[in-house]
Design a protein around this motif. Structure first.
Motif, short mmCIF file in Angstrom:
data_model
loop_
_atom_site.label_atom_id
_atom_site.label_comp_id
_atom_site.label_asym_id
_atom_site.label_seq_id
_atom_site.Cartn_x
_atom_site.Cartn_y
_atom_site.Cartn_z
N TYR A 21 0.83 -1.20 0.00
CA TYR A 21 0.00 0.00 0.00
C TYR A 21 0.86 1.25 0.00
N ASN A 25 0.75 3.89 -2.98
CA ASN A 25 0.35 5.24 -2.58
C ASN A 25 1.43 6.25 -2.98
N THR A 30 -3.16 4.39 -5.84
CA THR A 30 -4.24 3.82 -5.05
C THR A 30 -5.56 4.35 -5.60
N ASP A 31 -6.61 3.63 -5.35
CA ASP A 31 -7.94 3.89 -5.88
C ASP A 31 -7.98 3.79 -7.40
N LEU A 109 -9.92 -4.33 -1.26
CA LEU A 109 -10.28 -3.59 -0.05
C LEU A 109 -9.13 -2.70 0.42
N ILE A 112 -8.57 0.09 -3.07
CA ILE A 112 -9.65 0.86 -3.69
C ILE A 112 -10.53 1.44 -2.60
N THR A 113 -10.77 2.76 -2.69
CA THR A 113 -11.56 3.43 -1.64
C THR A 113 -12.89 3.98 -2.16
N SER A 114 -12.97 4.40 -3.40
CA SER A 114 -14.22 4.99 -3.88
C SER A 114 -15.16 3.90 -4.40
N GLU A 115 -16.44 4.09 -4.15
CA GLU A 115 -17.45 3.11 -4.55
C GLU A 115 -17.53 2.94 -6.06
N TYR A 118 -15.20 0.07 -7.05
CA TYR A 118 -15.32 -1.21 -6.34
C TYR A 118 -15.35 -2.37 -7.33
N GLN A 122 -16.43 -6.41 -3.68
CA GLN A 122 -16.65 -5.28 -2.78
C GLN A 122 -18.07 -4.75 -2.93
#
Length: 184
Positions: A21, A25, A30-31, A109, A112-115, A118, A122
């Motif tokens: 991560y 990052n 990321t994401d 998980l 990825i942070t934004s819906e 997903y 997720q």
């Protein structure tokens, strides 16, 4: 070198998850889907390397020697002998990699942070609320998510079984069989 690579089998993903991560990052990836796709394209994991190495070690050296006697170079031996024999093992590795990544929940998980990004696994969690869950919708979505895995496995099942039981000796029908030790 191979022994060093094998130590990767003993290290669970939980141990390397934080350093990975931090790396992704720092690269500002990321994401995105890059942390999920790139590792699968570059080796696909220690188990895949182990599986392919063991398979290629099982190919008899006589096949290489016979091709050298016929005047074939290293590239031609690889292209016309080793690659066709290894096709089944590579299909098995591809199938196992697809199924592992399709069903992965922890990797996405972590990265990825934004819906909107997903993965399907997720997305199943969106059917769960704080105090209740929509079980009927979750089971319907799970059934739909399982269909591509099932189709891929059914299509590749023949290659999967052959890749597990194959050796490097040709049988009577021109296929590579385990029990038949006849000359090609």
């Amino acid at each position: 070198m191979f022994g060093f690579i094998l130590t990767g089998l003993m290290i669970p993903f939980f141990v390397v998850m934080i350093p990975q991560y931090v790396l992704w990052n720092a690269l500002h990836l990321t994401d995105t889907f890059v942390p999920l796709i790139a590792p699968a394209w570059f080796g696909g994991g220690v188990f895949n390397i182990f599986l392919l190495r063991q398979f290629f070690l099982s190919i008899p050296a006589e096949l290489d020697e016979a091709a050298k006697v016929d005047g074939a170079g290293h590239f031609r031996i690889y292209l016309q002998i080793i690659l066709p024999i290894g096709k089944q093992a590579m299909i098995v590795v591809g199938l196992l990699t697809f199924l592992a990544n399709w069903n992965d929940y922890l990797g996405p998980l972590a990265f990825i942070t934004s819906e909107s990004n997903y993965t399907l696994m997720q997305g199943l969690t969106l059917f769960q609320g704080s105090y209740s869950a929509q079980w009927h919708l979750m089971m319907a979505a799970t059934s739909v998510i399982v269909i591509p895995s099932l189709i891929v496995f059914l299509v590749a099942q023949r290659h999967f079984i052959e890749g597990i039981t194959m050796t490097g000796i040709k049988g009577e029908q021109g296929k590579i069989n385990v029990g038949k030790r006849t000359c090609p």
